[in-house]
Design a protein around this motif. Structure first.
Motif, PDB file in Angstrom:
ATOM      1  N   LEU A 112       0.824  -1.200   0.000  1.00  0.00           N
ATOM      2  CA  LEU A 112       0.000   0.000   0.000  1.00  0.00           C
ATOM      3  C   LEU A 112       0.862   1.255   0.000  1.00  0.00           C
ATOM      4  O   LEU A 112       1.966   1.271   0.542  1.00  0.00           O
ATOM      5  CB  LEU A 112      -0.914   0.013   1.220  1.00  0.00           C
ATOM      6  N   SER A 113       0.352   2.302  -0.598  1.00  0.00           N
ATOM      7  CA  SER A 113       1.050   3.589  -0.591  1.00  0.00           C
ATOM      8  C   SER A 113       1.094   4.133   0.827  1.00  0.00           C
ATOM      9  O   SER A 113       0.146   3.977   1.607  1.00  0.00           O
ATOM     10  CB  SER A 113       0.330   4.580  -1.510  1.00  0.00           C
ATOM     11  N   ILE A 114       2.194   4.805   1.168  1.00  0.00           N
ATOM     12  CA  ILE A 114       2.303   5.420   2.488  1.00  0.00           C
ATOM     13  C   ILE A 114       1.254   6.507   2.660  1.00  0.00           C
ATOM     14  O   ILE A 114       0.823   6.798   3.782  1.00  0.00           O
ATOM     15  CB  ILE A 114       3.729   5.986   2.715  1.00  0.00           C
ATOM     16  N   LEU A 115       0.804   7.097   1.572  1.00  0.00           N
ATOM     17  CA  LEU A 115      -0.272   8.086   1.649  1.00  0.00           C
ATOM     18  C   LEU A 115      -1.562   7.440   2.153  1.00  0.00           C
ATOM     19  O   LEU A 115      -2.250   7.995   3.015  1.00  0.00           O
ATOM     20  CB  LEU A 115      -0.508   8.726   0.278  1.00  0.00           C
ATOM     21  N   VAL A 116      -1.869   6.265   1.594  1.00  0.00           N
ATOM     22  CA  VAL A 116      -3.081   5.544   2.012  1.00  0.00           C
ATOM     23  C   VAL A 116      -2.967   5.133   3.481  1.00  0.00           C
ATOM     24  O   VAL A 116      -3.916   5.301   4.264  1.00  0.00           O
ATOM     25  CB  VAL A 116      -3.297   4.305   1.120  1.00  0.00           C
ATOM     26  N   SER A 228       5.871  12.359   2.973  1.00  0.00           N
ATOM     27  CA  SER A 228       4.448  12.071   2.758  1.00  0.00           C
ATOM     28  C   SER A 228       3.684  11.821   4.039  1.00  0.00           C
ATOM     29  O   SER A 228       2.603  12.408   4.259  1.00  0.00           O
ATOM     30  CB  SER A 228       4.294  10.864   1.821  1.00  0.00           C
ATOM     31  N   GLU A 229       4.217  10.943   4.928  1.00  0.00           N
ATOM     32  CA  GLU A 229       3.477  10.613   6.139  1.00  0.00           C
ATOM     33  C   GLU A 229       3.324  11.805   7.072  1.00  0.00           C
ATOM     34  O   GLU A 229       2.278  11.994   7.690  1.00  0.00           O
ATOM     35  CB  GLU A 229       4.108   9.427   6.870  1.00  0.00           C
ATOM     36  N   VAL A 230       4.349  12.643   7.152  1.00  0.00           N
ATOM     37  CA  VAL A 230       4.263  13.842   7.998  1.00  0.00           C
ATOM     38  C   VAL A 230       3.258  14.818   7.413  1.00  0.00           C
ATOM     39  O   VAL A 230       2.415  15.371   8.133  1.00  0.00           O
ATOM     40  CB  VAL A 230       5.655  14.514   8.125  1.00  0.00           C
ATOM     41  N   TYR A 231       3.318  15.035   6.113  1.00  0.00           N
ATOM     42  CA  TYR A 231       2.425  15.995   5.456  1.00  0.00           C
ATOM     43  C   TYR A 231       0.965  15.583   5.594  1.00  0.00           C
ATOM     44  O   TYR A 231       0.096  16.418   5.857  1.00  0.00           O
ATOM     45  CB  TYR A 231       2.801  16.123   3.979  1.00  0.00           C
ATOM     46  N   GLN A 243       7.664  19.161  12.006  1.00  0.00           N
ATOM     47  CA  GLN A 243       8.274  19.586  10.751  1.00  0.00           C
ATOM     48  C   GLN A 243       9.532  18.764  10.490  1.00  0.00           C
ATOM     49  O   GLN A 243      10.319  18.496  11.397  1.00  0.00           O
ATOM     50  CB  GLN A 243       8.653  21.069  10.811  1.00  0.00           C
ATOM     51  N   VAL A 244       9.706  18.365   9.233  1.00  0.00           N
ATOM     52  CA  VAL A 244      10.921  17.679   8.806  1.00  0.00           C
ATOM     53  C   VAL A 244      11.481  18.426   7.598  1.00  0.00           C
ATOM     54  O   VAL A 244      10.864  19.373   7.101  1.00  0.00           O
ATOM     55  CB  VAL A 244      10.637  16.200   8.448  1.00  0.00           C
ATOM     56  N   VAL A 245      12.636  18.007   7.140  1.00  0.00           N
ATOM     57  CA  VAL A 245      13.280  18.718   6.033  1.00  0.00           C
ATOM     58  C   VAL A 245      12.374  18.751   4.807  1.00  0.00           C
ATOM     59  O   VAL A 245      12.268  19.777   4.121  1.00  0.00           O
ATOM     60  CB  VAL A 245      14.633  18.053   5.690  1.00  0.00           C
ATOM     61  N   MET A 250       8.948  21.975   1.005  1.00  0.00           N
ATOM     62  CA  MET A 250       7.674  22.257   0.360  1.00  0.00           C
ATOM     63  C   MET A 250       7.134  23.618   0.767  1.00  0.00           C
ATOM     64  O   MET A 250       6.622  24.379  -0.058  1.00  0.00           O
ATOM     65  CB  MET A 250       6.655  21.165   0.721  1.00  0.00           C
ATOM     66  N   ARG A 251       7.249  23.966   2.045  1.00  0.00           N
ATOM     67  CA  ARG A 251       6.748  25.258   2.524  1.00  0.00           C
ATOM     68  C   ARG A 251       7.527  26.410   1.901  1.00  0.00           C
ATOM     69  O   ARG A 251       6.939  27.422   1.495  1.00  0.00           O
ATOM     70  CB  ARG A 251       6.842  25.322   4.048  1.00  0.00           C
TER      71      ARG A 251
END
Length: 290
Positions: A112-116, A228-231, A243-245, A250-251
């Protein structure tokens, strides 16, 4: 004739080298230059500002927190994924009737995708979510936590989700390594009176080093590049606690501060290179040929 054969082999890899150079090397060199500029969305002229972007990274509290969180996440996931992966591989390499079913079960989250995975776990980890309800139902009220809103806990929670998702993949690589080890070594060790633990540390681990090497590289690079998982799960919150690098990059780009975003990205690239290459060389030297 021999020279022509050598040139022929180079001609075969030339297209791959060209594609790699165009889509990776050239953008990396250009990005390295722009990391030393004040490149912004709201201005057309770009000025060389030297180390200003990098000094801002190490002086800004949010950016230093992001670096710290990235290191914590990388260390926790590297240890967690590899330790759990080896334990699962050793357990499922034994003669169990249900070993194929269990292998598929433990490996399935990595498909599975880490997003899912992140979307599924987010409501489960809320204060009123499934995880806390389960603890309360079995009388373990003290284990109920604000998993995603506690600043001291949130990055560890996200790391745990990443370990759950990926440990099965590391297990599969370790299983392949275990099955390539000849059983004759273990038979000889048993004849000599070696215990299971001694066989594991003297035979299994040394001969498993190629698989360990691969998994260390994969998990280390993946941990340092976390995004991805943090976002999805926190967006870098609560506040800036997770927050991570990756989220900082992205910000920065989202705010139009492209020079700073490129500088952070360059710093991440340098960090991955400095850590990964010496580790790869060290681990390669420790590998044992069967």
């Amino acid at each position: 004739m021999k020279t022509m054969k050598n040139l022929y082999s180079y001609y075969l890899i030339l297209p791959a080298i060209l594609i790699y150079s165009v889509f990776f090397v050239v953008p990396a060199v250009i990005g390295f230059y722009y990391s030393f500029t004040d490149w912004r969305l709201d201005r057309l002229d770009i000025h060389f500002i030297g180390w200003e972007n990098f000094s801002k990274i190490f002086s800004d509290k949010t950016l230093t927190l992001a670096l710290k969180n990235t290191v914590i996440f990388a260390v926790v996931t590297v240890v967690g994924k590899n330790v759990i992966g080896i334990l699962l591989a050793v357990a499922l390499n034994m003669r169990l009737k249900t070993k194929n079913l269990l292998r598929a079960l433990f490996y399935s989250p990595s498909i599975l995708s880490i997003l899912v995975i992140s979307i599924l776990f987010t409501p489960m980890l809320r204060t009123e979510g499934t995880i806390n309800q389960m603890f309360e139902a079995i009388g373990l009220h003290s284990l109920s936590q604000a998993w995603l809103t506690n600043p001291q806990l949130v990055i560890w929670t996200i790391a745990a989700v990443s370990i759950w998702q990926s440990a099965g993949f590391q297990m599969a690589i370790y299983l392949a390594g275990l099955q390539s080890i000849s059983q004759e070594y273990y038979e000889a060790a048993r004849i000599d009176g070696a215990s299971s633990w001694k066989s594991f540390f003297k035979i299994t681990l040394p001969l498993l080093l190629p698989a360990i090497n691969i998994n260390l590289m994969l998990t280390l690079i993946g941990g340092l590049k976390v995004f991805s998982e943090v976002y999805v799960m926190t967006g870098g919150g609560p506040g800036n606690a997770s927050q991570v690098v990756g989220t900082i990059i992205m910000r920065a780009f989202g705010e139009g501060n492209w020079g700073l975003g490129t500088a952070v990205n360059t710093l991440l690239f340098v960090a991955v290179t400095i850590i990964a290459i010496p580790l790869l060389i060290f681990m390669r030297r420790k590998e044992v040929a069967e």
